[in-house]
Design an enzyme around this catalytic site. Structure first.
Site, PDB file in Angstrom:
ATOM      1  N   ASP A 102      37.065  40.633  33.457  1.00 15.12           N
ATOM      2  CA  ASP A 102      36.738  39.211  33.635  1.00 15.12           C
ATOM      3  C   ASP A 102      35.812  38.789  32.498  1.00 15.12           C
ATOM      4  O   ASP A 102      36.262  38.297  31.471  1.00 15.12           O
ATOM      5  CB  ASP A 102      36.113  39.021  35.014  1.00 15.12           C
ATOM      6  CG  ASP A 102      35.909  37.565  35.381  1.00 15.12           C
ATOM      7  OD1 ASP A 102      36.035  36.701  34.497  1.00 15.12           O
ATOM      8  OD2 ASP A 102      35.617  37.271  36.560  1.00 15.12           O
ATOM      9  N   PHE A 151      41.110  32.499  40.669  1.00 14.97           N
ATOM     10  CA  PHE A 151      40.655  33.505  41.628  1.00 14.97           C
ATOM     11  C   PHE A 151      41.862  34.321  42.065  1.00 14.97           C
ATOM     12  O   PHE A 151      42.715  33.828  42.791  1.00 14.97           O
ATOM     13  CB  PHE A 151      39.996  32.838  42.839  1.00 14.97           C
ATOM     14  CG  PHE A 151      39.042  33.756  43.534  1.00 14.97           C
ATOM     15  CD1 PHE A 151      39.462  35.002  44.010  1.00 14.97           C
ATOM     16  CD2 PHE A 151      37.706  33.414  43.675  1.00 14.97           C
ATOM     17  CE1 PHE A 151      38.588  35.863  44.621  1.00 14.97           C
ATOM     18  CE2 PHE A 151      36.816  34.282  44.292  1.00 14.97           C
ATOM     19  CZ  PHE A 151      37.257  35.502  44.760  1.00 14.97           C
ATOM     20  N   VAL A 152      41.930  35.552  41.587  1.00 16.85           N
ATOM     21  CA  VAL A 152      43.103  36.377  41.896  1.00 16.85           C
ATOM     22  C   VAL A 152      42.761  37.496  42.880  1.00 16.85           C
ATOM     23  O   VAL A 152      41.647  38.024  42.893  1.00 16.85           O
ATOM     24  CB  VAL A 152      43.735  36.980  40.624  1.00 16.85           C
ATOM     25  CG1 VAL A 152      44.528  35.930  39.876  1.00 16.85           C
ATOM     26  CG2 VAL A 152      42.695  37.626  39.720  1.00 16.85           C
TER      27      VAL A 152
HETATM   28  C1  PRP Z   1      35.508  43.890  39.341  1.00 15.24           C
HETATM   29  C2  PRP Z   1      36.515  44.692  38.519  1.00 15.24           C
HETATM   30  C3  PRP Z   1      35.703  45.147  37.356  1.00 15.24           C
HETATM   31  C4  PRP Z   1      34.711  44.027  37.155  1.00 15.24           C
HETATM   32  C5  PRP Z   1      35.186  43.150  36.042  1.00 15.24           C
HETATM   33  O1  PRP Z   1      34.810  44.772  40.136  1.00 15.24           O
HETATM   34  O2  PRP Z   1      37.053  45.771  39.250  1.00 15.24           O
HETATM   35  O3  PRP Z   1      35.023  46.359  37.621  1.00 15.24           O
HETATM   36  O4  PRP Z   1      34.668  43.265  38.369  1.00 15.24           O
HETATM   37  O5  PRP Z   1      34.297  42.102  35.822  1.00 15.24           O
HETATM   38  P1  PRP Z   1      33.571  41.857  34.417  1.00 15.24           P
HETATM   39  O6  PRP Z   1      34.611  42.041  33.329  1.00 15.24           O
HETATM   40  O7  PRP Z   1      33.096  40.432  34.519  1.00 15.24           O
HETATM   41  O8  PRP Z   1      32.444  42.825  34.279  1.00 15.24           O
HETATM   42  P2  PRP Z   1      33.863  44.306  41.342  1.00 15.24           P
HETATM   43  O9  PRP Z   1      32.443  44.230  40.851  1.00 15.24           O
HETATM   44  O10 PRP Z   1      34.433  43.073  41.956  1.00 15.24           O
HETATM   45  O11 PRP Z   1      33.946  45.557  42.332  1.00 15.24           O
HETATM   46  P3  PRP Z   1      35.232  46.194  43.067  1.00 15.24           P
HETATM   47  O12 PRP Z   1      36.063  46.871  41.990  1.00 15.24           O
HETATM   48  O13 PRP Z   1      34.648  47.162  44.037  1.00 15.24           O
HETATM   49  O14 PRP Z   1      35.992  45.070  43.731  1.00 15.24           O
END
Ligand code: PRP
Length: 180
Positions: A102, A151-152
């Site tokens: 992201d 939001f996916v």
């Molecule tokens: C999500 C995804 C990445 C991170 C990406 O994890 O799995 O690890 O966000 O976001 P960024 O590029 O802005 O750093 P999340 O923190 O939602 O945890 P999860 O994998 O347990 O859902």
């Protein structure tokens, strides 16, 4: 999931075809070697499971769990390790596997952290990438799909820990997360 799903962005068939294509490239790139694939919990579980089964290389699997330091993390890029690798990666070829990039801050921090452990190489494979990721200098070798800034959910991605088990990528209807 009824009205919570706005639309399907990437179908199960498209995801599976892309994973096979990426696995083919990875098999070629690491031919003759061994690979340690590192999944970042929890989102990466689906892509790890599918990618690992599509690869023909000798592969080992390990996992990390990381978390942000409060609400500021998305801007600070500071990450807390909740579960570290079980494996010593010195001299190993490492491929970090993620569901989504992201802001790119999580992987930027993680790659820097892993490189400090003297691996032979560290590369990234991510199923999805959002537009903001281009703001961070992050070399992503294997990318599934570039997607719009929506939001996916599904294929590992959650909203409030739900929807991770959907076999496709969908967009969440705005009423579910409180937008009009
Ligand atoms: C999500 C995804 C990445 C991170 C990406 O994890 O799995 O690890 O966000 O976001 P960024 O590029 O802005 O750093 P999340 O923190 O939602 O945890 P999860 O994998 O347990 O859902």
């Amino acid at each position: 999931m009824g009205k919570d799903l706005e639309r399907v962005l990437i179908t199960e068939e498209e995801l599976q075809a892309k994973i096979k294509e990426l696995a083919g490239r990875i098999d070629e790139d690491y031919a003759g070697g061994e690979l340690l694939i590192v999944g970042v919990l929890k989102g990466a579980v689906m892509v790890m499971a599918d990618l690992a089964r599509a690869l023909h290389l000798p592969v080992q699997m390990d996992w990390m769990a990381v978390s942000s330091y409060g609400a500021g993390t998305k801007t600070s890029g500071v990450v807390r390790v909740l579960k570290d690798l079980d494996t010593d990666i010195a001299g190993r070829h490492v491929l970090v596997v993620e569901d989504i990039i992201d802001s790119g801050l999580t992987l930027s921090w993680l790659v820097h952290n892993l490189k400090s452990r003297n691996p032979a190489s560290v590369e990234i494979c991510a199923a999805l990438r959002k537009p903001d990721a281009v703001k961070v200098a992050l070399d992503v070798k294997y990318i599934g799909f570039d997607i719009p800034n929506e939001f996916v959910i599904g294929y590992g991605l959650d909203y409030a820990e739900r929807y991770r088990n959907l076999p496709f990528i969908g967009t969440l209807a705005p009423h579910v997360y409180g937008a009009s």
